[in-house]
Motif scaffolding. Structure first.
Motif, PDB file in Angstrom:
ATOM      1  N   PHE A 258       0.629  -1.047  -0.357  1.00 30.96           N
ATOM      2  CA  PHE A 258       0.056  -0.193   0.334  1.00 30.96           C
ATOM      3  C   PHE A 258       0.498   1.514   0.149  1.00 30.96           C
ATOM      4  O   PHE A 258       0.482   2.428  -0.557  1.00 30.96           O
ATOM      5  N   PHE A 259       2.221   0.948   1.111  1.00 32.30           N
ATOM      6  CA  PHE A 259       2.738   2.140   1.012  1.00 32.30           C
ATOM      7  C   PHE A 259       3.851   2.668  -0.491  1.00 32.30           C
ATOM      8  O   PHE A 259       3.593   3.943  -1.280  1.00 32.30           O
ATOM      9  N   THR A 260       3.462   1.505  -1.121  1.00 35.24           N
ATOM     10  CA  THR A 260       4.399   2.100  -2.347  1.00 35.24           C
ATOM     11  C   THR A 260       3.676   1.877  -3.706  1.00 35.24           C
ATOM     12  O   THR A 260       3.899   2.994  -4.703  1.00 35.24           O
ATOM     13  N   LEU A 261       2.721   1.149  -2.810  1.00 32.00           N
ATOM     14  CA  LEU A 261       1.169   2.024  -4.008  1.00 32.00           C
ATOM     15  C   LEU A 261       0.734   3.767  -4.290  1.00 32.00           C
ATOM     16  O   LEU A 261       0.741   4.357  -5.311  1.00 32.00           O
ATOM     17  N   GLY A 262       0.686   3.660  -2.849  1.00 34.65           N
ATOM     18  CA  GLY A 262       0.966   5.846  -2.680  1.00 34.65           C
ATOM     19  C   GLY A 262       1.571   6.010  -3.462  1.00 34.65           C
ATOM     20  O   GLY A 262       1.400   7.216  -4.240  1.00 34.65           O
ATOM     21  N   LEU A 263       3.291   6.022  -3.214  1.00 33.35           N
ATOM     22  CA  LEU A 263       4.150   6.169  -4.054  1.00 33.35           C
ATOM     23  C   LEU A 263       3.593   6.533  -4.989  1.00 33.35           C
ATOM     24  O   LEU A 263       4.253   7.545  -5.970  1.00 33.35           O
ATOM     25  N   ILE A 264       3.542   5.817  -5.922  1.00 37.05           N
ATOM     26  CA  ILE A 264       3.128   5.363  -7.652  1.00 37.05           C
ATOM     27  C   ILE A 264       1.998   6.181  -7.738  1.00 37.05           C
ATOM     28  O   ILE A 264       1.690   7.128  -9.018  1.00 37.05           O
ATOM     29  N   ALA A 265       1.272   5.947  -7.016  1.00 40.50           N
ATOM     30  CA  ALA A 265      -0.324   7.052  -7.795  1.00 40.50           C
ATOM     31  C   ALA A 265      -0.485   8.340  -7.140  1.00 40.50           C
ATOM     32  O   ALA A 265      -0.383   9.042  -6.978  1.00 40.50           O
ATOM     33  N   HIS A 266       0.643   8.637  -6.133  1.00 42.56           N
ATOM     34  CA  HIS A 266       1.000   9.604  -5.062  1.00 42.56           C
ATOM     35  C   HIS A 266      -0.312   9.521  -4.327  1.00 42.56           C
ATOM     36  O   HIS A 266      -0.937  10.841  -4.397  1.00 42.56           O
ATOM     37  N   CYS A 267      -0.984   8.654  -3.771  1.00 43.86           N
ATOM     38  CA  CYS A 267      -1.754   8.053  -3.135  1.00 43.86           C
ATOM     39  C   CYS A 267      -1.649   8.249  -1.808  1.00 43.86           C
ATOM     40  O   CYS A 267      -1.116   7.267  -1.117  1.00 43.86           O
ATOM     41  N   GLN A 268      -0.953   9.567  -0.487  1.00 42.04           N
ATOM     42  CA  GLN A 268      -0.784   9.611   0.550  1.00 42.04           C
ATOM     43  C   GLN A 268      -1.610   8.542   1.432  1.00 42.04           C
ATOM     44  O   GLN A 268      -1.047   8.779   2.660  1.00 42.04           O
ATOM     45  N   SER A 269      -3.269   8.729   1.408  1.00 40.69           N
ATOM     46  CA  SER A 269      -3.592   7.980   2.547  1.00 40.69           C
ATOM     47  C   SER A 269      -3.304   6.791   2.435  1.00 40.69           C
ATOM     48  O   SER A 269      -4.473   6.211   3.547  1.00 40.69           O
ATOM     49  N   LEU A 270      -2.796   5.516   1.606  1.00 38.13           N
ATOM     50  CA  LEU A 270      -2.366   4.437   1.598  1.00 38.13           C
ATOM     51  C   LEU A 270      -1.543   4.164   2.644  1.00 38.13           C
ATOM     52  O   LEU A 270      -0.871   2.904   2.823  1.00 38.13           O
ATOM     53  N   ALA A 271      -0.341   5.281   2.836  1.00 32.63           N
ATOM     54  CA  ALA A 271       0.952   5.066   3.354  1.00 32.63           C
ATOM     55  C   ALA A 271       0.416   4.327   5.098  1.00 32.63           C
ATOM     56  O   ALA A 271      -0.586   4.828   5.292  1.00 32.63           O
ATOM     57  N   PRO A 272       1.252   3.722   5.201  1.00 32.39           N
ATOM     58  CA  PRO A 272       1.186   3.533   6.794  1.00 32.39           C
ATOM     59  C   PRO A 272       1.215   4.392   8.275  1.00 32.39           C
ATOM     60  O   PRO A 272       1.813   5.277   7.561  1.00 32.39           O
ATOM     61  N   THR A 273       0.762   4.661   8.944  1.00 37.04           N
ATOM     62  CA  THR A 273       0.480   5.496   9.928  1.00 37.04           C
ATOM     63  C   THR A 273       2.014   6.061  10.509  1.00 37.04           C
ATOM     64  O   THR A 273       2.166   6.834  11.255  1.00 37.04           O
ATOM     65  N   THR A 274       2.999   4.884  10.811  1.00 35.33           N
ATOM     66  CA  THR A 274       3.945   5.214  11.146  1.00 35.33           C
ATOM     67  C   THR A 274       4.751   5.584   9.833  1.00 35.33           C
ATOM     68  O   THR A 274       4.637   4.962   8.433  1.00 35.33           O
ATOM     69  N   GLU A 275       6.170   6.333  10.203  1.00 37.61           N
ATOM     70  CA  GLU A 275       6.830   6.825   9.196  1.00 37.61           C
ATOM     71  C   GLU A 275       8.106   5.915   9.106  1.00 37.61           C
ATOM     72  O   GLU A 275       7.994   4.898  10.092  1.00 37.61           O
ATOM     73  N   LEU A 276       8.924   6.327   7.803  1.00 38.54           N
ATOM     74  CA  LEU A 276      10.049   5.341   7.776  1.00 38.54           C
ATOM     75  C   LEU A 276      11.203   5.900   9.044  1.00 38.54           C
ATOM     76  O   LEU A 276      11.277   7.312   8.925  1.00 38.54           O
ATOM     77  N   GLN A 277      11.930   4.589   9.211  1.00 44.05           N
ATOM     78  CA  GLN A 277      12.111   4.706  10.007  1.00 44.05           C
ATOM     79  C   GLN A 277      14.160   4.713  10.399  1.00 44.05           C
ATOM     80  O   GLN A 277      14.594   5.327  10.865  1.00 44.05           O
ATOM     81  N   THR A 278      14.316   3.862   9.472  1.00 41.86           N
ATOM     82  CA  THR A 278      15.505   3.428   9.025  1.00 41.86           C
ATOM     83  C   THR A 278      16.426   4.066   8.129  1.00 41.86           C
ATOM     84  O   THR A 278      15.539   4.488   7.016  1.00 41.86           O
ATOM     85  N   ASP A 279      16.975   4.363   8.173  1.00 41.13           N
ATOM     86  CA  ASP A 279      18.238   5.214   6.466  1.00 41.13           C
ATOM     87  C   ASP A 279      17.832   3.838   5.291  1.00 41.13           C
ATOM     88  O   ASP A 279      17.652   4.703   4.166  1.00 41.13           O
TER      89      ASP A 279
END
Length: 487
Positions: free
Chosen positions: A160-181
Motif C-alpha cells: 500500500f505504501f508503494t502504491l501510494g508513492l506510484i499513484a501519489h496517494c498518501q492515504s495508503l501509507a502506513p501510520t508509522t513513518e520510515l524509521q531506518t536509513d
C-alpha cells in the motif's frame, strides 16, 4: 530477450545513477552549510527530484535556501531529461499497441480527421482506468515486499505504501513513518521507479496517441488566433501564457470539484475539502489536512489519484507541445547538432534560464499569497518559489495558507508550476537536438532492430510524412528551416 534486459538495466540501474547527479553536486554543499549528515543531504536532494520527502531536515540559512533553489532547478533538468528519455523506450510503443488492441481500434482510424470523439475518449478511458491501475498495482507488489522487510511492516503495508508513492496517494501509507536509513533509501528507489512508470511511461503513451497531436496543434493555433497574433513569437508566447495561467486551472477545478463531491457522500466532508483533496492529488501538493478514513474513501482517493496522474501527464504533454516551447528551444540554441552545443544549451537552460523564469513567475503568485494571508512579501515569494521548483524547504516551516482564497491561490500556483517547470521545461528538452540523438541511441541499444523496422515502415509508405515517435523531436516537412516540434 535483449530488449527485456535492456529495459531492466535502464530503469533499475541507469535511472537511480542519473538521479544521483544533482545529489552529488549539491548534497555536500547543503551538508556543509546546514550541518547535516551526508546521508540526509543526499536523501533531501534526491527526494526533491522525485517529489518525495523522506528526511525531516530542511535548510534554514539564506545560503542553504539559495543552494536548495538552484539544486531544485537542476533536479528539474534531470527530471525533464529522464521523463523524455523514459517516454522514448520501445516498451512505450508496445504498450500503445496493447492499448489499441484492448479498444478494438487502430492508430490509423483515430488519426483520421473524421474520427469520432467517443473513440478517442474510449482509448483514453481504457488507459487511465484500466491499464494504469493494473500496472501500478503490479509494480507495487514487486517493490513493496522489500520495503516491508526493511521496515518491519506487513507485506500489505509495504504494498500500500508503494502504491501510494506510484499513484501519489498518501492515504495508503502506513501510520508509522520510515524509521531506518535503509527504508528511506529504498523508498527513494521506489519513488525513482515510480517516476519511470507514473510519469515517463504515461507521458510517452499520451504522446503516441494521434489525437494528442491534433488537439495540441488546435489549442496552440486557436489561442494565438484569438489574440490575432498567429504565427509570431509574441503570439505564441501570449498563447502559452493564456493556456498555462487561465485554461489549465479553469479546466482542472471543475474536474476536482466533480470528484471531490464524492468525498462528501463517503466521508461527510464539505464540498470544499473534497475539492481541495482531489486538486492536491492532481498537482501533487497537499492542500487540505483531511484524509479519508473509510475503505470506500480510500478506494476513491486511489482512483482520484490515478486519474490525477493521468491528468498530470496529459497537461505536461499538451503544454510541452505548444508552439512557444519549440520557439524557445530554437532561440536558446537547443537545435544545434553536436555534443558541445548540446552541453552548452543544457547548462544555459538549467543553470540560468529555468531558475530565472521560475524566480520571476513566482513573484505574482507570491505577492497574491502574501496579500491574502498577511505574510511578508519575501515569505510569499519563497512559498511560491518552493512550489514552482518543488523545494518545500524554501519557505519557513510554519508557513501554510489558512484561508480558502489562499488555498485556491496555492492550487493555481501549483498549476503554473506544472505548466512552466515541468511542461515547458520538458518540452524544451524534447525539442532539442541532443535529446533526439540520445533517445535514438538508447532505443537502439535496447532494441537493435528498431531503426531497421522504422526504415522499412518509411519505405513501405513513401508518401506519408515522418512521424515523431518515442518523445523524439522531428522535422516538420512544411518548414524551410526544418524546425522541431514536441510531437
Amino acid at each position: 530477450m535483449r530488449a527485456i534486459v535492456g529495459h531492466a538495466l535502464v530503469v533499475l540501474i541507469g535511472l537511480p545513477v542519473c538521479c544521483l547527479v544533482p545529489a552529488l553536486l549539491f548534497g555536500p554543499a547543503l551538508a556543509s552549510v546546514e550541518g547535516w549528515r551526508a546521508v540526509d543531504a543526499l536523501l533531501y536532494v534526491v527526494g526533491d527530484l522525485v517529489l518525495l520527502s523522506v528526511t525531516p531536515v530542511v535548510p534554514v540559512t539564506p545560503l542553504g535556501r539559495a543552494a536548495d533553489f538552484l539544486s531544485s532547478c537542476v533536479s528539474f533538468g534531470v527530471f525533464s531529461w529522464l521523463l523524455t528519455l523514459l517516454g522514448g523506450l520501445p516498451v512505450v510503443a508496445s504498450s500503445k499497441t496493447l492499448l489499441y488492441k484492448m479498444t478494438g481500434r487502430s492508430e490509423e482510424e483515430e488519426d483520421e480527421e473524421d474520427a469520432p470523439l467517443s473513440s478517442t475518449l474510449l482509448t483514453f478511458g481504457a488507459f487511465v482506468l484500466v491499464i494504469m491501475p493494473a500496472v501500478f498495482l503490479a509494480c507495487a507488489v514487486l517493490l513493496g515486499g522489500p520495503l516491508a522487510l526493511v521496515e518491519g511492516w506487513s507485506f500489505s503495508s509495504g504494498v500500500f505504501f508503494t502504491l501510494g508513492l506510484i499513484a501519489h496517494c498518501q492515504s495508503l501509507a502506513p501510520t508509522t513513518e520510515l524509521q531506518t536509513d535503509g527504508g528511506r533509501l529504498w523508498a527513494l528507489l521506489v519513488a525513482i521507479y515510480a517516476l519511470a512508470v507514473a510519469l515517463g511511461w504515461v507521458c510517452g503513451i499520451f504522446l503516441l496517441m494521434p489525437a494528442m497531436d491534433s488537439f495540441c496543434k488546435l489549442l496552440g493555433r486557436g489561442a494565438a488566433r484569438v489574440l490575432h497574433l498567429e504565427g509570431t513569437f509574441h503570439g505564441n508566447l501570449l498563447a502559452f501564457c493564456a493556456v498555462s495561467i487561465i485554461v489549465v486551472p479553469a479546466l482542472m477545478l471543475p474536474v476536482a470539484a466533480g470528484l471531490g463531491a464524492s468525498f462528501t457522500a463517503l466521508e461527510g466532508w464539505s464540498l470544499w475539502d473534497g475539492l481541495l483533496r482531489v486538486a492536491g492529488n492532481i498537482v501533487l501538493i497537499p492542500l487540505t489536512s483531511q484524509s479519508p478514513a473509510t475503505i470506500g474513501g480510500k478506494v476513491l482517493d486511489l482512483v482520484a489519484s490515478i486519474f490525477g496522474v493521468g491528468l498530470f501527464g496529459f497537461t505536461v504533454v499538451v503544454v510541452g507541445a505548444l508552439p512557444f516551447v519549440d520557439d524557445c528551444a530554437d532561440r536558446l540554441g537547443g537545435k544545434r547538432e553536436g555534443i558541445g552545443p548540446s552541453l552548452k544549451f543544457a547548462a544555459l537552460f538549467f543553470l540560468l534560464v529555468l531558475p530565472l523564469v521560475c524566480a520571476m513567475t513566482s513573484v505574482p503568485a507570491g505577492a497574491f499569497l502574501a496579500l491574502v494571508e498577511g505574510w511578508p512579501l519575501a515569505d510569499g515569494w519563497l512559498y511560491a518559489a518552493g512550489i514552482m521548483v518543488q523545494a518545500p524547504g524554501l519557505p519557513p516551516a510554519s508557513l501554510e495558507p489558512s484561508s480558502a482564497v489562499g488555498k485556491l491561490a496555492l492550487f493555481v500556483a501549483a498549476c503554473w508550476s506544472l505548466c512552466i517547470s515541468v511542461g515547458w521545461g520538458a518540452g524544451v528538452v524534447v525539442a532539442s537536438a541532443g535529446l533526439d540523438v540520445a533517445s535514438r541511441r538508447l532505443a537502439g541499444l535496447i532494441d537493435p532492430g528498431i531503426e531497421a523496422r522504422r526504415a522499412a515502415q518509411m519505405s513501405a509508405e513513401p508518401e506519408a510524412p515522418p512521424q515523431c515517435m518515442h518523445l523524439l523531436a522531428c522535422a516538420v516537412p512544411s518548414s524551410p528551416k526544418g524546425s522541431r516540434t514536441f510531437l
